[in-house]
Design a protein around this motif. Structure first.
Motif, short mmCIF file in Angstrom:
data_model
loop_
_atom_site.label_atom_id
_atom_site.label_comp_id
_atom_site.label_asym_id
_atom_site.label_seq_id
_atom_site.Cartn_x
_atom_site.Cartn_y
_atom_site.Cartn_z
N ALA C 50 -11.37 -19.38 -4.93
CA ALA C 50 -10.61 -19.33 -3.74
C ALA C 50 -9.25 -18.34 -3.95
CB ALA C 50 -10.31 -20.80 -3.14
N VAL C 51 -8.68 -17.77 -2.91
CA VAL C 51 -7.54 -17.49 -2.81
C VAL C 51 -6.42 -18.33 -2.69
CG1 VAL C 51 -5.94 -15.92 -1.41
CG2 VAL C 51 -8.11 -15.20 -1.59
N ARG C 52 -5.41 -18.59 -3.89
CA ARG C 52 -4.70 -19.59 -3.81
C ARG C 52 -3.38 -19.01 -2.98
NH1 ARG C 52 -2.62 -20.22 -9.43
NH2 ARG C 52 -4.40 -21.37 -9.89
N ALA C 53 -2.91 -17.85 -3.44
CA ALA C 53 -1.85 -17.20 -2.45
C ALA C 53 -1.88 -15.56 -2.48
CB ALA C 53 -0.53 -17.58 -3.41
N ILE C 54 -1.45 -15.44 -1.24
CA ILE C 54 -1.52 -13.92 -0.97
C ILE C 54 -0.33 -13.35 -0.33
CG2 ILE C 54 -2.61 -14.22 1.31
CD1 ILE C 54 -4.59 -11.97 0.55
N ASP C 55 0.37 -12.49 -1.11
CA ASP C 55 1.58 -11.83 -0.80
C ASP C 55 1.57 -10.56 -0.19
OD1 ASP C 55 4.11 -11.07 -0.62
OD2 ASP C 55 4.66 -11.41 -2.84
N THR C 56 1.72 -10.44 1.11
CA THR C 56 1.70 -9.26 1.83
C THR C 56 3.14 -8.48 1.92
OG1 THR C 56 1.68 -10.28 3.99
CG2 THR C 56 -0.44 -9.84 2.95
N THR C 57 4.05 -9.05 1.36
CA THR C 57 5.45 -8.45 1.53
C THR C 57 5.43 -6.99 1.17
OG1 THR C 57 6.20 -10.68 0.61
CG2 THR C 57 7.91 -9.04 1.18
N GLU C 58 5.03 -6.67 0.10
CA GLU C 58 5.31 -5.14 -0.35
C GLU C 58 4.52 -4.36 0.44
OE1 GLU C 58 4.44 -4.61 -4.63
OE2 GLU C 58 4.54 -2.55 -4.28
N ALA C 59 3.29 -5.01 0.67
CA ALA C 59 2.45 -3.86 1.48
C ALA C 59 3.04 -3.84 3.24
CB ALA C 59 0.91 -4.76 1.83
N LEU C 60 3.43 -4.91 3.59
CA LEU C 60 4.25 -4.87 5.09
C LEU C 60 5.46 -3.90 4.88
CD1 LEU C 60 3.93 -8.45 6.06
CD2 LEU C 60 2.71 -6.17 7.08
N ARG C 61 6.06 -3.74 3.73
CA ARG C 61 7.32 -3.13 3.73
C ARG C 61 6.82 -1.43 3.31
NH1 ARG C 61 10.45 -6.61 0.19
NH2 ARG C 61 9.52 -5.79 -1.55
N SER C 62 5.74 -0.98 2.90
CA SER C 62 5.37 0.18 2.70
C SER C 62 5.21 0.96 4.05
CB SER C 62 4.06 0.26 1.68
OG SER C 62 2.84 0.04 2.46
N ALA C 63 5.45 2.34 3.98
CA ALA C 63 5.78 2.94 5.05
C ALA C 63 4.25 3.48 5.83
CB ALA C 63 5.90 4.64 4.42
N GLY C 64 4.60 3.07 7.02
CA GLY C 64 2.99 3.18 7.94
C GLY C 64 2.53 2.11 8.12
N VAL C 65 2.53 0.90 7.29
CA VAL C 65 1.59 -0.17 7.51
C VAL C 65 2.08 -1.10 8.68
CG1 VAL C 65 1.17 -2.46 6.58
CG2 VAL C 65 1.19 -0.50 5.02
N ILE C 66 1.18 -1.43 9.69
CA ILE C 66 1.49 -2.18 10.88
C ILE C 66 1.48 -3.42 10.67
CG2 ILE C 66 0.70 -2.38 13.38
CD1 ILE C 66 -0.38 0.64 12.76
N THR C 67 0.19 -4.03 9.97
CA THR C 67 0.08 -5.31 9.95
C THR C 67 -0.81 -5.54 8.77
OG1 THR C 67 -0.10 -7.76 10.91
CG2 THR C 67 -1.51 -5.80 11.50
N VAL C 68 -0.90 -6.84 8.30
CA VAL C 68 -2.07 -7.14 7.32
C VAL C 68 -2.55 -8.57 7.56
CG1 VAL C 68 -2.19 -7.88 4.64
CG2 VAL C 68 -0.68 -5.97 5.39
N LEU C 69 -3.85 -8.40 7.78
CA LEU C 69 -4.68 -9.78 8.25
C LEU C 69 -5.06 -10.18 6.81
CD1 LEU C 69 -7.04 -8.44 11.29
CD2 LEU C 69 -4.60 -9.28 11.03
N THR C 70 -4.90 -11.84 6.97
CA THR C 70 -5.47 -12.50 5.85
C THR C 70 -6.18 -13.65 6.31
OG1 THR C 70 -3.48 -13.99 5.67
CG2 THR C 70 -3.53 -11.69 4.36
N HIS C 71 -6.70 -14.49 5.55
CA HIS C 71 -7.23 -15.70 6.11
C HIS C 71 -6.18 -16.67 6.64
CE1 HIS C 71 -5.91 -17.18 2.30
NE2 HIS C 71 -5.84 -18.30 2.90
#
Lengths: 331, 186, 703
Positions: C50-71
């Motif tokens: 299973a996914v224990r934790a998913i960290d999208t902070t850096e992805a969301l900070r990167s240029a041009g990223v609008i959103t990150v969908l996860t479970h």
């Protein structure tokens, strides 16, 4: 792929300076492998120093009969060059046995030498690989390694070098010319690539910031019978399972000059020095070829899935040497 | 001269973007490109030329083949920024003005040399490049190594197959493609 | 246009051909609607857990990223009866390569970079991905794919085999295989309020519409799925795949049109694969070569989330007369990606094993393999006892043998040397069932004398547009150029998917019926037609899918000549010839292309294609097109396809059988049998790559 800067170099000196002043820089030649690896996240340059337009795109004859190939000569142009086809057919054949027509139009001589292994564990950043991430382990050793090394591998890495061209250069005693902070130097092609040892992350003897400016093919091998043969999973557009490049001169019934190198067996093109020593001065008989090749391959340490490579390489080498030997003696 | 903005979200050239000029199918385009953008994505996303296809994005299928300065190349591996000043021909630029087809396009229709059509633009561009290479005397893996360097290489079926092997076709139209190429050999 | 171009069977040129050769045909990712953005999936790097934790902070900070969908934040989906589509709904990881996040960004480059910046922690559990025929988890499923019984037995096969005068008992292995259509799975999704419009790379937009409507809790009339041009599928786009669900989710969340194209390396884990099959085939025969016992037992794998059983023992229920028979499947659920359809599921691997075993039996008997097959022709379908609606396998074998020059073949097994090469030839039979699904269609006569036929068929490269126009023109009795076909859009009359070689029969039946009705209506009409013309419609539910009293199958025979290089073990096919009996052939040009295409994929199955499940990591090692070797031009020599026209009244109004899959069936066995004839060595595991072939040659082993 993270954003990166881009600098186009107009001269070799400019390229080396740009590399030195941009931490995390990589040279961009044709890009066929570098861009591929950047998309995979394996390479993450901060800056690309574009060397593809450097004035190194010609093949020139040197005074003593050698041939210098500029680093940015495209693989297809090199394979088609009349002097290469005439004097070093093994090189033309090796190039034409690699990749595809459109890739050869892009790929450069220097870039071909610097391409990285196609080991699937190296290419997949979610898996351990000591070459990509020193100390992380080798995924291939306990994984799927039918395509991996049987010679000269280390506990840290069993990758092979994928180039066909470099195998021919090793057999031809070519020299790789480099330019860097310490000026110019040259390294034998057969020693340009390394064995993995404890540092599989280092593919070659190139020093940080150094740039390949060209490759010199020696006069000694010019015009000698030479040949390349490659076995692969499909008839074209596939990496070698094993390959061999050989150069052979027989005079007065004995071998006067011989260069043999294997591809896809090791972390570098495998120059068959032991086989060559055994053959020099000997009559080029089938028995002599077998003895020499077996002597070389006795060092092989195959893994569970790739023992076939030893026999395949043996077959290829014997076939190529037999065809290169004068008909009267090749029984 | 037309001016396009490569990506609506990016501004003027900066450390990670550059302005370049590409001549595509005869028309010059000045664009600001992300250094990460390869020619294939610039053609498809920025110039709306979707003829060149993305099959693998890694130089392993040939669907993206276009002509760069007259030579065939995998556009998925070419950083657009490095092509500044380059002359690009895509499948959209092969025919004449209006409805005219390139003879090879016509031959593909005549020979039913495609099914799904996804590899087709790459096959056609690749074949045009390969014909030029053979005319220029370039050998292939199946050319007799003893053949003299220089004169054009005659393309028999083995030569055509080898030279087009950088273009995968999963529908298996290969025999028909070879016939189509034979139809246009001068 | 001449009348001959109208007739069914004529070599009419593909209607969308011009768009395809000029690059103007648009595929699913190429609908550049304003404001369109791109999404890139992130997939699991463990095989079980299973996914224990998913960290999208850096992805969301990167240029041009609008959103990150996860479970944790993705839209909740309703159940759609396909667990492979329940993406981003919970933290479970059922196999490596399962989608665990989706990065949406303004550009492709930004989306890819964003995906690389997502950080994931896992709770990994031990995984088991290794299929063996003694696996304790194996069970006999009630049904295999296609609804066939998992197990069938007639007579006393064990005893009959034990007492047979001549016996073959052999194990064969077919590795996992990947469809790899040239167009990777792609979708562009756009919401307009509560309306969802999707361009999807799919083999059937009607089915995808139903799936999306169910997942997003919408009435079907609020969903439109367009599949105008599709870059191949070979089964892997047969039903909705995760990419279209991800695209619709991302478009809903962002309010922007979103394109998802699966990176090529993600396909092996996400779109289905041909499951590996381990075969044991036992054939018992009397001294004259009549089969007395036929046992085909297959072990295969499936995933933990979906039971899919490659029905590889099913063709043995159809092929040969034998009083005693057992055909059974065993399946092992493993921590592997879900297998699914790949061109001729069941028949392709099953007939490799059965037809290789028949060749072994021919050798054991000293009989010609063509004659052995003919000698074991059944009078009725062995498993069901039903009469065949038509069966011309013998004619295919005889015609193929004649064309191939079989009479000149050395009847003895090899080695047969020709310089450094060993040369040989082989034969194998082919079979594929007649499948027909209900569909609907409309036909309209326009005042200007033209006709429009509307049916949500899908052209994945088969030439559906073209052949349906021929069907319509034929039924209407008008020239072909008067008929326009509209296909590839779920707003058109509902139709079945392009799969199971059923498309032309299923869609064509509805088109034929609508056009026949329209023709009758026109006959009654006098004077000029009023706007907007006269329309007739048809729905073949209840007729097209009615049970038949006949066993209905297409048959074929494949002949191959190979050369085996004794230096390298490289096998090259020199000639490949197929002869088919598949009802009426409705377009000789596109049919030939499909036959040849199937044979080419069979060549790949025989020689170059193979995938390896990595026991340590739980994924397919050959994940890209450099490592997974689809045949290239140089592998494919002279390939010929011929057919015997059948007049079978028990099929459909056109009298056709499906042709899209039979070309792959038996091709691998014909090539393998040719390799045996060339070398004298029986290789029972595919593909026949140099490592296997070289090390099996007597000359190699003699060292």
């Amino acid at each position: 792929m993270k954003p990166f800067g881009y600098v186009r170099a107009g001269s070799v000196e400019e390229a080396a300076d740009a590399y030195a002043s941009h931490p995390g820089a990589r040279y961009l030649g044709g890009g066929t492998n570098l861009v591929d690896l950047m998309k995979l996240g394996v390479e993450q340059p901060a800056t690309l120093v574009d060397v593809s337009r450097l004035p190194l795109d010609s093949v020139e004859e040197l005074p003593a009969g050698a041939l210098r190939i500029g680093a940015t000569v495209r693989n297809s142009d090199l394979a088609a060059h009349p002097l290469v086809r005439d004097r070093y057919p093994v090189l033309s054949q090796a190039l034409l046995a690699g990749a595809s027509g459109q890739l050869r139009n892009i790929a450069t001589t220097g870039g071909n030498l610097l391409q990285r292994t196609r080991c699937p564990y190296f290419q997949d950043t979610s898996k351990p690989c000591n070459k990509r991430e020193p100390g992380s382990g080798c995924g291939a050793r306990d994984g799927v390694h039918r395509d991996h090394a049987v010679l000269g591998h280390s506990p840290h890495c069993i990758a092979t070098h994928p180039s066909d061209m470099a195998v021919a250069l090793a057999a031809l005693d070519a020299q790789v010319e480099l330019y860097g902070a310490d000026g110019e130097r040259s390294v034998p092609a057969a020693e340009f690539h390394r064995l993995p040892g404890d540092h599989p992350e280092c593919d070659t003897e190139i020093r940080p910031g150094e740039i390949i400016t060209g490759v010199v093919l020696p006069a000694t091998a010019a015009g000698l019978p030479s040949r390349y043969r490659k076995a692969r999973d499909r008839a074209s557009y596939a990496f070698a399972l094993a390959s061999v490049a050989a150069v052979l001169r027989v005079d007065d019934g004995v071998v006067q000059h011989v260069g043999v190198a294997f591809g896809a067996l090791a972390h570098r093109p495998w120059r068959a020095r032991r086989a060559e020593e055994a053959l020099l001065g000997a009559a080029p008989t089938a028995a002599a070829f077998e003895r020499a090749v077996d002597l070389e391959l006795a060092a092989a340490q195959p893994l569970s899935d790739n023992a076939y490579k030893v026999g395949l390489a043996r077959d290829l080498a014997l076939d190529v040497l037999t065809r290169l030997a004068p008909p009267t003696t090749s029984t | 001269m037309e001016t396009d903005t490569a990506h609506p979200t990016t501004g003027p050239p900066d450390h990670h973007h550059s302005e370049i000029t590409l001549r595509v199918n005869g028309k010059p385009h000045t664009l600001t490109v992300d250094h990460r953008s390869v020619l294939l994505d610039v053609l498809r996303e920025d110039l709306d030329l979707t003829g060149a296809k993305k099959g693998c994005d890694h130089g392993q299928c040939g669907a993206c083949t276009v002509l760069v300065d007259g030579r065939r190349a995998n556009s998925c591996l070419l950083p657009a920024v490095a092509l500044d000043g380059g002359d690009i021909t895509t499948v959209e630029g092969l025919g004449g003005d209006g409805e005219e087809l390139h003879p090879l396009q016509r031959a593909f229709l005549d020979r039913d040399a495609f099914q799904c059509g996804y590899c087709t633009p790459g096959q056609i561009c690749s074949a045009i490049g390969a014909l030029a290479e053979a005319a220029a005397g370039h050998p292939s893996h199946v050319t007799d190594p003893g053949a003299p360097a220089g004169p054009p290489v005659a393309l028999d079926r083995a030569e055509i197959r080898e030279r087009l092997s950088g273009n995968l076709c999963r529908c298996g139209a290969y025999p028909n493609i070879v016939e189509a190429v034979e139809d246009v050999i001068p | 246009m001449s009348d001959t171009d109208t007739a069914l069977g004529a070599p009419a040129e593909r209607r969308e051909g011009r768009e395809k050769v000029t690059g103007t045909a648009r595929y699913a990712a190429e609908h550049t609607v304003p404001g369109r953005v791109h999404a890139w999936p992130v997939t699991a790097a463990i095989a079980c857990g299973a996914v224990r934790a998913i960290d999208t902070t850096e992805a969301l900070r990167s240029a041009g990223v609008i959103t990150v969908l996860t479970h944790e934040n993705a839209p909740r989906l309703a159940d759609a009866d396909d667990p492979t589509l329940a993406v981003l709904q919970n933290s479970r990881v059922p196999h490596r390569g399962w989608p665990i996040a989706l990065v949406v960004a303004e550009t492709l480059e930004a989306a890819r970079a964003g995906a690389a910046a997502v950080r994931v922690e896992y709770e990994a559990q031990d995984h088991d991905v290794t299929l063996t025929d003694s696996h304790p988890g194996a069970y006999v499923p009630e049904e295999a794919n296609g609804g066939y019984p998992g197990h069938r037995e007639r007579g006393a096969p064990e005893g009959a085999f034990a007492s047979a005068a001549v016996r073959v008992d052999a194990a064969y292995r077919v590795p996992p295989l990947h469809n790899h259509p040239m167009e990777p799975h792609a979708a562009t999704a756009q919401w307009d309020g509560h309306r969802l419009v999707v361009h999807d790379s799919s083999q059937g937009a009607t089915a995808v519409r139903a799936t999306l409507a169910a997942l997003f809790r919408l009435p079907e009339d609020q969903v439109t799925v367009v599949a105008e041009h599709v870059g191949g599928g070979f089964g892997s786009k047969g039903t909705a795949r995760p990419h279209v669900v991800l695209a619709a989710m991302a478009a809903r969340r962002t309010g922007r049109p979103v394109t998802v194209v699966l990176p090529r390396r993600f396909l092996p884990a996400l779109v289905g694969h041909r499951a590996p099959t381990l075969h044991r085939v036992r054939l018992g025969a009397d001294e004259q070569g009549s089969l007395t016992a036929l046992l085909h037992e297959v072990t295969t794998h499936t995933s933990r989330i979906k039971e899919f059983v490659e029905q590889a023992a099913v063709p043995a229920r159809v092929m040969y007369a034998s009083p005693h028979s057992r055909t059974t499947h065993r399946v092992v659920p493993l921590d592997v990606p879900s297998p699914s359809w790949m061109r001729a599921p069941g028949e392709a691997p099953g007939m490799f094993a059965l037809e290789s075993a028949m060749d072994e039996l021919a050798v054991a008997l000293g009989t010609d393999p063509v004659e052995l097959r003919i000698a074991n022709e059944p009078d009725t379908e062995p498993d069901s006892g039903k009469p065949f609606s038509s069966r011309h396998l013998v004619e295919c074998l005889r015609e193929g043998a004649r064309r191939f020059g079989w009479a000149h073949r050395d009847p003895h097994p090899g080695p047969h040397s020709s310089g450094p090469l060993l040369v040989g030839s082989g034969v194998a039979a082919a079979v594929y069932p007649v499948l027909i699904q209900p569909s609907t269609a409309t036909a309209r006569a326009l005042p200007n004398g033209n006709f429009t036929v509307r049916v949500n068929a899908t052209d994945i490269g088969t030439g559906a547009r073209t052949v349906l126009a021929q069907v319509a023109a034929d039924a209407l009795g008008v020239p072909l150029d008067r008929v326009r076909t509209e296909i590839g859009n779920s707003d058109l009359p509902s139709a079945s998917l392009a799969g199971g070689s059923s498309g032309t029969a299923s869609w064509g039946w509805a088109v034929h019926e609508a056009c026949t009705r329209l023709r009758a209506g026109l006959a009654e009409h006098t004077g000029q037609l009023p706007e907007p013309g006269l329309t007739a419609s048809a729905d073949t539910a209840g007729t097209a899918d009615a049970d038949s009293d006949y066993a209905r199958h297409a048959f074929g025979a494949h002949f191959a000549e190979v050369a085996v290089d004794t230096v390298t073990g490289e096998v090259r096919v020199r000639r490949l010839l197929g002869v088919y009996a598949a009802g009426h052939i409705l377009n000789s040009r596109t049919a030939r292309s499909q036959f040849i295409g199937g044979m080419t994929m069979g060549l790949g199955m025989a020689l170059t294609e193979g995938s390896t499940m990595d026991a340590a990591f739980g994924d397919f090692t050959e994940s890209d097109l450099a490592a997974y070797h689809v045949p290239v031009h140089a592998d494919v020599p002279a390939v010929e396809a011929h057919w015997i026209d059948e007049d079978d009244p028990h099929l459909n109004p056109m009298g056709s059988k499906g042709i899209g899959e039979i070309g792959i069936v038996g091709t691998a066995a014909a090539i393998g049998n040719a390799v045996h004839h060339a070398t004298g060595v029986r290789y029972r595991e595919l593909p026949l790559t140099p490592d296997r072939v070289l090390t099996g040659l007597p000359s190699f082993m003699a060292r």
